[in-house]
Write an enzyme that holds these catalytic residues in place. Structure first.
Site, PDB file in Angstrom:
ATOM      1  N   TYR A   1       1.477  86.404  56.722  1.00  0.00           N
ATOM      2  CA  TYR A   1       0.740  85.820  57.842  1.00  0.00           C
ATOM      3  C   TYR A   1      -0.666  86.405  57.922  1.00  0.00           C
ATOM      4  O   TYR A   1      -1.647  85.666  58.081  1.00  0.00           O
ATOM      5  CB  TYR A   1       1.491  86.057  59.157  1.00  0.00           C
TER       6      TYR A   1
ATOM      7  N   VAL B   1       1.269  68.491  56.008  1.00  0.00           N
ATOM      8  CA  VAL B   1      -0.020  69.111  55.687  1.00  0.00           C
ATOM      9  C   VAL B   1      -0.041  69.777  54.323  1.00  0.00           C
ATOM     10  O   VAL B   1      -1.110  70.127  53.817  1.00  0.00           O
ATOM     11  CB  VAL B   1      -0.436  70.130  56.770  1.00  0.00           C
TER      12      VAL B   1
ATOM     13  N   THR C   1       3.075  80.081  73.114  1.00  0.00           N
ATOM     14  CA  THR C   1       3.352  78.857  72.366  1.00  0.00           C
ATOM     15  C   THR C   1       4.750  78.939  71.766  1.00  0.00           C
ATOM     16  O   THR C   1       5.347  80.020  71.710  1.00  0.00           O
ATOM     17  CB  THR C   1       2.345  78.662  71.217  1.00  0.00           C
TER      18      THR C   1
ATOM     19  N   LYS D   1      -3.979  83.963  57.281  1.00  0.00           N
ATOM     20  CA  LYS D   1      -4.910  83.751  58.385  1.00  0.00           C
ATOM     21  C   LYS D   1      -6.281  84.369  58.102  1.00  0.00           C
ATOM     22  O   LYS D   1      -7.303  83.871  58.593  1.00  0.00           O
ATOM     23  CB  LYS D   1      -4.316  84.290  59.686  1.00  0.00           C
TER      24      LYS D   1
END
Length: 250
Positions: free
Chosen positions: A156, A65, A191, A160
């Site tokens: 992070y 990606v 997850t 985000k």
């Protein structure tokens, strides 16, 4: 209601596991043809096999990606296999803890590349086909701490948060070309990526969730399913928190 995504062709990044795998399976259950873009070929092909065994249609495309050429190849492969592209779910992401003093520039750059720049590259590569479909949908996965930042997660939080604003900018840019762009904002989730969260941080986060537990990938998959479907035809530029009520109490 069955076949809510009949006629849709969806490319899902990070589809080999976690939130992406849950979306891939759920989308296929509802009639979409699914392209799983990931670097983990073994796990991704396992998801493809599950989908096919259940009567769905899916394929794996190796996708980095962070690389524009890889994106172009993935879009071309999706179009060749299924005749077009209607839906893009940018789900691939990484996390590692680190405040401003601890974070290295290498760590910062990697986080930006995977969590932020990759979404720009994906939108740029996919938009011609999404426009051509006449009813395109882009779903970007952010995080609750992209709305309500926490200490010790500098890169992070930043990446985000960028996902949310980039999604809104894209929603405005493509609204008159038939493409909707929305963001899902997960709270704490069960997850593989959660394994990288320090136990004390995870415990603190869980204690802040009114429902008292982490969510499951299927919760995100069902939200993404709605946004990808024609049921959401009048929805663009929104943040959809799926967080057990966490954002209400922040």
């Amino acid at each position: 209601m069955a076949n809510r995504l009949a006629g849709k062709v969806a490319l899902i990044t990070g589809g080999a596991s976690g939130l992406g795998a849950a979306q891939a399976k759920r989308f296929a259950e509802e009639g979409a043809k699914v392209v799983i873009g990931d670097l983990n070929e073994e796990m991704a092909k396992g998801v493809v096999a599950e989908i096919r065994a259940a009567g769905g249609d899916a394929l794996f495309i190796r996708l980095d990606v962070t690389d524009a050429a890889s994106w172009n190849n993935a879009i071309a492969a999706a179009v060749e296999a299924f005749g077009g592209l209607t839906t893009l779910s940018n789900t691939a992401g990484i996390i590692h803890p680190g405040g401003f003093e601890e974070e290295s520039i290498e760590g910062w750059n990697k986080m930006v590349a995977v969590n932020q720049t990759a979404i720009f590259l994906g939108i740029k590569a996919a938009i011609p086909e999404l426009v051509k479909s006449g009813n395109g949908s882009i779903i970007n996965i952010s995080s609750l701490i992209g709305m309500f930042p926490t200490a010790g997660n500098a890169s992070y939080c930043a990446t985000k948060a960028a996902v949310r604003i980039m999604s809104k900018a894209a929603a405005l840019e493509f609204v008159d070309r038939g493409v909707r762009v929305n963001t899902i904002v997960p709270g704490g989730m069960n997850t593989p990526i959660t394994a990288n969260v320090p136990p004390d941080v995870l415990k603190q986060q869980t204690s802040q969730i009114p429902m008292g537990k982490l969510g499951d990938p299927i919760d995100i998959a069902n939200g993404a399913l709605f946004l990808a479907s024609d049921e959401a035809k009048y929805i663009t530029g929104v943040d959809l928190p799926i967080d057990g009520g966490w954002s209400v109490g922040v």
